[in-house]
Design an enzyme around this catalytic site. Structure first.
Site, PDB file in Angstrom:
ATOM      1  N   TYR A  92       0.839  -1.195   0.000  1.00 18.82           N
ATOM      2  CA  TYR A  92       0.000   0.000   0.000  1.00 18.82           C
ATOM      3  C   TYR A  92       0.881   1.256   0.000  1.00 18.82           C
ATOM      4  O   TYR A  92       2.104   1.171  -0.050  1.00 18.82           O
ATOM      5  CB  TYR A  92      -0.961  -0.025   1.193  1.00 18.82           C
ATOM      6  CG  TYR A  92      -2.009  -1.123   1.072  1.00 18.82           C
ATOM      7  CD1 TYR A  92      -2.806  -1.221  -0.064  1.00 18.82           C
ATOM      8  CD2 TYR A  92      -2.193  -2.060   2.090  1.00 18.82           C
ATOM      9  CE1 TYR A  92      -3.770  -2.220  -0.182  1.00 18.82           C
ATOM     10  CE2 TYR A  92      -3.157  -3.064   1.973  1.00 18.82           C
ATOM     11  CZ  TYR A  92      -3.943  -3.140   0.831  1.00 18.82           C
ATOM     12  OH  TYR A  92      -4.890  -4.132   0.712  1.00 18.82           O
ATOM     13  N   ARG A 152      -0.205 -18.374  11.961  1.00 16.85           N
ATOM     14  CA  ARG A 152      -1.328 -19.340  12.053  1.00 16.85           C
ATOM     15  C   ARG A 152      -1.123 -20.252  13.263  1.00 16.85           C
ATOM     16  O   ARG A 152      -1.146 -21.466  13.184  1.00 16.85           O
ATOM     17  CB  ARG A 152      -1.469 -20.135  10.754  1.00 16.85           C
ATOM     18  CG  ARG A 152      -2.902 -20.588  10.504  1.00 16.85           C
ATOM     19  CD  ARG A 152      -3.144 -21.031   9.068  1.00 16.85           C
ATOM     20  NE  ARG A 152      -2.239 -22.017   8.595  1.00 16.85           N
ATOM     21  CZ  ARG A 152      -2.309 -23.324   8.880  1.00 16.85           C
ATOM     22  NH1 ARG A 152      -3.266 -23.772   9.653  1.00 16.85           N
ATOM     23  NH2 ARG A 152      -1.419 -24.154   8.397  1.00 16.85           N
TER      24      ARG A 152
END
Ligand code: ADP
Ligand code: SF4
Length: 689
Positions: free
Chosen positions: A174, A296
C-alpha cells in the site's frame, strides 16, 4: 503444573504505550467482507472475539480518505462522523469484554482503483492500478501534506470512537510501502533515494499520529520485516532491518509481517504453523517496544515458545481467531483439546475477495453473530426430547450431530463407512491437505464426550431401515460422488465421448487405485482438487498432462492464495499444463483437446484419464423417503431434512454451515424468506434491522 498454569505467561498483561493489553492474545487486523457497509454485523463478530479472550481486537484495513477506496472489496473507513459513529459500536462492544480495540488506518496508494469514489488514486509515481485501466497520480508535496492531515483527522476520529490502538500501515504494497520500496520509489526529492528519505513519510506519519492521539492511544506500525529478497528468512543485510532499526522506539508497537503474502497468508497446503519465524525473529533485538507477529498459531506450546524465546511479545492471529474465537479462553481454562484449530484452507480470505461476509470451514458461526444470533460456543437448549437420526458422518452430519448433541437431544449418527469423516477421510490423505482432518477430529473429539450421541459406523442405511427405526426426525447427509461423465462447467450434460477411456474418477484415485503411464487430467472445477490430484499423479511417477478450461491451473484457488504456488509446483514437477482447452473425447489411446476459443483440436497419447469436473449429489436415500409421504407418516417421521453435499455439493465450509444450521433450526418451520436480519439502511425506519 496444570495445563492452564503452564501457559500463564500467555496471560500476562503487556503495556503498549499509554494502554495495556490484558494478555498476549492479539487479533491482528484482518478483512471481514463486511467493511463500512455492515457495522452491526462487524461489531458483533469482533465482540465475540473479545468475549473469547483476545486481549486486543483490531478492525480490518480502515480507509482514511476517499482517495483510498477499494470497492468492491469491503473495507472499513473513517472518513466522517457517520463512520465514527458506526465504528464506535465496535469499540464499545469490544470494551465490554475488557479488551482493547485497535484500528488499522490505511491508505492504499496505487493499489486501489477508487472505483466508487471516482477520485484519482495516489502514488509515489504514476503507475497502473491493479487490473483496472487507470493510473495513479504522482503525489506532489502538497498531496503528501494532505495525506498527513487525513491520517491526523482519521486518528482523532478513531480516538473519539473509543479506539485504544491506532495504526500507521506501512506494508502490503500500500501507499506507505510504496514510498519505502526502491521498486516503486523513484522520487528525487526528500522522500526518495536514500533509505532515510524513503523512510521519511512513515516517520512523519508516526509522529503526526502520536501528536494527534498519543496522550491517550497507542500508535502501532504494521511493517514488513524483510524486503522479499530471500525465500528462507530475513537476510542480515536486508534494508528493512535498517528501517526498523531507524524507527526502533518511535511507535508503541511493532506489528510485523513479511513481503511474501503467499507465505504470510499461506495455506496449509504449502506452509505450516510459525512459517514467518525466521523472518521476524530479529525484530525484538532492534526495538525495545512490544512486537506482535502471526504464524497461524493454534498450538499453545508454539505460542509459549514464541514468547519464551523472545521472538514475539504478543501472539498475533487472524485465522486462528476466526476458526476459534474462544481459543484464548480455552487455553486459560485448561481446555486445550477443545480448540477448533484453523485448517489453513483460506476460505475465509476467499469470501472477502468475493466481497461477502467472512466464512470459515471450522467455524460456521463467523459472520452469523448478528444476523442469525449464532455464538461459536453456546447453543440454545433443546425444545423437546425427540431424538434425531443423522445419516452420513461427513462434515455436514458431524456438525449437525455436534450442535444437536450440545443442545441435549438424543442423537444417532450412522454411516456406512468404517469411520466418521466422509470426504475428509479421502481428502486429508492428499498432498498438502493433512490439516483438513482437523474438521473431523475436532468434531469426533467433542462428540466422544457426549453421552447423548451415539455413533454407528459400518451402518449403511436403506430407506426401509430408516422407516423401521421409529426416529421422528431424520437428517440425511449422504454426500456426493465425483462424476466421471464430463458434466461440469463446460459440458452441462453427460458426455458420450469418454466412454472408451480408461477412466479413473477422483474418488477412485483418492482410494489409491493403481494408475501409471501417461495420464490426462481435465480440471473443469478449478478449485484445489485438480491441481492436488495432478501433484499426486506426478508423485506416483506418472507423466501428467493437466488440461483446464481456465487460463490458469486451479484458477479459483487464486482466491485462497494457492494458485500461484500450485501452478509453479506442477511445472517444477514436469507436469504439462494446457490452459483454455477442454477434453472433448478420450479413447483407450488418445485424448482430444479442444481450444475453448477456436474449437481447434489436437490429440495427446493417454493411458488413463482423470476428469475433475463436478459432483453428483447422493440424494437417492432422501428422494426415496420423500417419494412416499404416507410411509413417512406411518413411520412417525415428521421431519426429514437433507443437508450438505447431498443437497447441493460445495466446499467443506458449506457442508459444515448446513449441518450447523440444521442443528440449530431443527425445531423451526422451514421458511421461504431469508431467516436472518439484514444489516442495511431502511429509509424512514430506525428499527434495528
Ligand atoms: P458432506 O460433505 O455433505 O458432509 P460427505 O460426502 O463428506 O458429505 O459424507 C457423506 C457420508 O455419508 C459418507 O461418509 C458416506 O459413507 C455416508 N453415507 C452415504 N449414504 C449413506 C447411507 N445410506 N447410510 C449410511 N451412510 C451413508
Ligand atoms: Fe482457517 Fe480455513 Fe477457517 Fe480461514 S476458513 S480461519 S483458513 S479454517
Amino acid at each position: 503444573m496444570n495445563t492452564a498454569s503452564r501457559y500463564d505467561k500467555l496471560f500476562e498483561p503487556v503495556p503498549i504505550g499509554p494502554v495495556r493489553a490484558p494478555n498476549r492474545f492479539y487479533q491482528v487486523p484482518h478483512c471481514s467482507g463486511m467493511g463500512f457497509g455492515m457495522p452491526r454485523t462487524l461489531a458483533a463478530m469482533r465482540a465475540v472475539k473479545a468475549e473469547g479472550g483476545w486481549g486486543v481486537v483490531n478492525t480490518e484495513y480502515c480507509s482514511i480518505h476517499p482517495t483510498s477506496d477499494d470497492t468492491p472489496n469491503p473495507h472499513a473507513s473513517l472518513w466522517d462522523e457517520g463512520d465514527l459513529s458506526n465504528l464506535a459500536l465496535l469499540a464499545e462492544q469490544v470494551h465490554e469484554h475488557g479488551s482493547l480495540a485497535g484500528v488499522q488506518l490505511w491508505h492504499g496508494g496505487s493499489s486501489t482503483s477508487n472505483l466508487a469514489s471516482r477520485m484519482a488514486p495516489l502514488g509515489v509515481d504514476s503507475l497502473p492500478v491493479g487490473r483496472d485501466t487507470v493510473q495513479s497520480k504522482k503525489m506532489t508535496k502538497r498531496d503528501i501534506r494532505a495525506l498527513r492531515q487525513w491520517q491526523v483527522d482519521a486518528a482523532r476520529r478513531a480516538m473519539r470512537a473509543g479506539f485504544d490502538i491506532i495504526y500507521v500501515y506501512a506494508t502490503h504494497d500500500y501507499l506507505l510501502h510504496q514510498f519505502l520500496s526502491p521498486d516503486y520509489n523513484t522520487r528525487r526529492d526528500e522522500y526518495g533515494g536514500s533509505l532515510e528519505n524513503r523512510v521519511r513519510l512513515v516517520r512523519e506519519m508516526i509522529e503526526d499520529t502520536r501528536d494527534a492521539v498519543g496522550h491517550k492511544c497507542a500508535v502501532a506500525v504494521r511493517f514488513s520485516a524483510d524486503s522479499g529478497t530471500s525465500p528462507d528468512g530475513c537476510l542480515a543485510d536486508d534494508e528493512h532491518r535498517d528501517m526498523i532499526a531507524m524507527l526502533a522506539d518511535l511507535p508503541d508497537l511493532w506489528n510485523v509481517n513479511i513481503r511474501d503474502y503467499n507465505r504470510e497468508m499461506g495455506s496449509s497446503r504449502f506452509y505450516q504453523e510459525a512459517a514467518l519465524e525466521s523472518y521476524v525473529s530479529y525484530v525484538k533485538q532492534v526495538t525495545g517496544k512490544p512486537v506482535v507477529g502471526v504464524g497461524r498459531f493454534t498450538s499453545p506450546d508454539t505460542m509459549l515458545r514464541m514468547v519464551e524465546q523472545g521472538v514475539l511479545d504478543l501472539i498475533g492471529a487472524a485465522r486462528p481467531s476466526i476458526a476459534d474465537p474462544f481459543l484464548p479462553e480455552k487455553i486459560r481454562t485448561g481446555r486445550v483439546d477443545e480448540i477448533r484449530e484453523c485448517i489453513g484452507c483460506n476460505v475465509c480470505y476467499a469470501s472477502d475477495y468475493k466481497g461477502v461476509p467472512i466464512r470459515c470451514t471450522q467455524n460456521p458461526t463467523i459472520g452469523e453473530e448478528w444476523r442469525r444470533g449464532w455464538h461459536p460456543e453456546n447453543v440454545p437448549p433443546r425444545e423437546s426430547d425427540q431424538p434425531v437420526l443423522i445419516v452420513g458422518a461427513g462434515p455436514a452430519g458431524l456438525e449437525a450431530a455436534l450442535v444437536l448433541g450440545k443442545r441435549g437431544y438424543p442423537v444417532i449418527l450412522a454411516d456406512g463407512a468404517d469411520g466418521p469423516g466422509g470426504r475428509l477421510n479421502l481428502e486429508c490423505r492428499l498432498p498438502g491437505l493433512s490439516e483438513y482432518a482437523r474438521v473431523r477430529d475436532y468434531r469426533v473429539g467433542r462428540l466422544a464426550s457426549m453421552a447423548n450421541v451415539d455413533l454407528y459406523m459400518n451402518n449403511y442405511l436403506t430407506p426401509e431401515d430408516i422407516l423401521e427405526t421409529g426416529y421422528p426426525r431424520v437428517i440425511v447427509a449422504t454426500g456426493s460422488r465425483w462424476r466421471t461423465n464430463g458434466m461440469g462447467r463446460y459440458f452441462s450434460r453427460p458426455l458420450a465421448g469418454y466412454e472408451g477411456a480408461n477412466l479413473v474418477g477422483p474418488d477412485d484415485l483418492m482410494r489409491d487405485v493403481d494408475v501409471d503411464g501417461r495420464v490426462v487430467l481435465f480440471d473443469d472445477e478449478h478449485n484445489y482438487m485438480g491441481t492436488v490430484l495432478a501433484e499426486l499423479l506426478a508423485r506416483k511417477g506418472c507423466s501428467v498432462t493437466y488440461v483446464t478450461t481456465e487460463a490458469k491451473a486451479g484458477a479459483w484457488s487464486e482466491l485462497t492464495q494457492e494458485q500461484e504456488r500450485a501452478q509453479r509446483g506442477l511445472l517444477e514437477m514436469g507436469v504439462e499444463i494446457v490452459t483454455c482447452h477442454a477434453v472433448t473425447a478420450v479413447d483407450a489411446e488418445y485424448a482430444t483437446l479442444s481450444c475453448i476459443y477456436t474449437g481447434r483440436t489436437r490429440t495427446v497419447p493417454v493411458d488413463a484419464f482423470v476428469p475433475v469436473t463436478s459432483r453428483e449429489p447422493d440424494d437417492r436415500l432422501y428422494l426415496s423417503l420423500r417419494s412416499d409421504e404416507a410411509a413417512l407418516e406411518r413411520a412417525g417421521i415428521h421431519k426429514l431434512l437433507r443437508i450438505g453435499d447431498c443437497h447441493n455439493p460445495g466446499i467443506i465450509a458449506a457442508a459444515v454451515h448446513a449441518g450447523h444450521r440444521a442443528g440449530r433450526e431443527i425445531d423451526s418451520p422451514e421458511r421461504e424468506l431469508p431467516d436472518y436480519r439484514r444489516d442495511r439502511v431502511v429509509i424512514g425506519e430506525t428499527a434495528d434491522y
